[in-house]
Design a protein around this motif. Structure first.
Motif, PDB file in Angstrom:
ATOM      1  N   VAL A   1       0.895  -1.058  -0.116  1.00 55.92           N
ATOM      2  CA  VAL A   1       0.075   0.094   0.069  1.00 55.92           C
ATOM      3  C   VAL A   1       0.852   1.275   0.083  1.00 55.92           C
ATOM      4  CG1 VAL A   1      -1.788   1.308   1.366  1.00 55.92           C
ATOM      5  CG2 VAL A   1      -1.939  -1.101   1.030  1.00 55.92           C
ATOM      6  N   THR A   2       1.783   1.260   0.718  1.00 55.83           N
ATOM      7  CA  THR A   2       2.747   2.108   1.125  1.00 55.83           C
ATOM      8  C   THR A   2       3.545   2.737  -0.339  1.00 55.83           C
ATOM      9  OG1 THR A   2       3.012   1.904   3.386  1.00 55.83           O
ATOM     10  CG2 THR A   2       4.727   3.526   2.032  1.00 55.83           C
ATOM     11  N   LEU A   3       4.106   1.620  -0.939  1.00 48.25           N
ATOM     12  CA  LEU A   3       4.652   1.526  -2.197  1.00 48.25           C
ATOM     13  C   LEU A   3       3.973   2.058  -3.441  1.00 48.25           C
ATOM     14  CD1 LEU A   3       7.532   0.786  -3.522  1.00 48.25           C
ATOM     15  CD2 LEU A   3       6.454  -1.488  -3.969  1.00 48.25           C
ATOM     16  N   GLY A   4       2.736   1.723  -3.216  1.00 49.16           N
ATOM     17  CA  GLY A   4       1.839   1.969  -4.530  1.00 49.16           C
ATOM     18  C   GLY A   4       1.482   3.532  -4.261  1.00 49.16           C
ATOM     19  N   PHE A   5       1.167   4.055  -3.157  1.00 47.52           N
ATOM     20  CA  PHE A   5       0.777   5.338  -2.821  1.00 47.52           C
ATOM     21  C   PHE A   5       1.969   6.183  -3.423  1.00 47.52           C
ATOM     22  CE2 PHE A   5      -0.109   9.048  -0.396  1.00 47.52           C
ATOM     23  CZ  PHE A   5      -1.328   9.420  -0.889  1.00 47.52           C
ATOM     24  N   VAL A   6       3.172   5.806  -3.058  1.00 46.30           N
ATOM     25  CA  VAL A   6       4.300   6.717  -3.046  1.00 46.30           C
ATOM     26  C   VAL A   6       4.984   6.660  -4.742  1.00 46.30           C
ATOM     27  CG1 VAL A   6       6.765   7.123  -2.668  1.00 46.30           C
ATOM     28  CG2 VAL A   6       4.873   6.808  -0.813  1.00 46.30           C
ATOM     29  N   LEU A   7       4.973   5.441  -5.151  1.00 45.53           N
ATOM     30  CA  LEU A   7       5.425   5.055  -6.470  1.00 45.53           C
ATOM     31  C   LEU A   7       4.907   5.776  -7.706  1.00 45.53           C
ATOM     32  CD1 LEU A   7       7.141   1.676  -6.803  1.00 45.53           C
ATOM     33  CD2 LEU A   7       8.218   3.820  -6.760  1.00 45.53           C
ATOM     34  N   ALA A   8       3.537   5.828  -7.452  1.00 44.91           N
ATOM     35  CA  ALA A   8       2.608   6.370  -8.713  1.00 44.91           C
ATOM     36  C   ALA A   8       3.214   7.770  -8.869  1.00 44.91           C
ATOM     37  CB  ALA A   8       1.348   6.462  -8.180  1.00 44.91           C
TER      38      ALA A   8
END
Length: 97
Positions: free
Chosen positions: A54-61
């Motif tokens: 979830v954290t990776l998705g939110f930031v990587l986008a």
């Protein structure tokens, strides 16, 4: 891309919020992983992985949008898919516990 006035303010605000999400999400992921290592409970390992996704998705986008110059819609789709995967892993961790 040139930013002016309120666009620059919004870009800075978005960068600050994304950074805070990275820090808080990273801390939650770290503590969940630390609990998994301490107890050996598989559910806590899945919980850590889910929060990490979830954290990776939110930031990587945003990073992918800016660095790879992809469309905003594709960046949002990428974010949503990673967050969905993370939430599915979190749900599974709660189910198996």
């Amino acid at each position: 891309m040139s930013l002016h006035g309120s666009e620059l303010t919004m870009a800075v605000a978005l960068a600050v919020v994304k950074t805070l999400v990275l820090l808080v999400g990273g801390a939650i992921t770290f503590f969940a992983y630390k609990a998994y290592r301490r107890t050996g409970q598989q559910a806590l390992g899945f919980l850590a992985a889910g929060f990490g996704l979830v954290t990776l998705g939110f930031v990587l986008a945003g990073v992918v949008y800016e660095l790879l110059n992809i469309s905003l819609y594709l960046g949002i789709l990428f974010e949503s898919l990673l967050m969905l995967a993370g939430f599915l892993v979190i749900a599974y961790s709660l189910y198996v516990s």
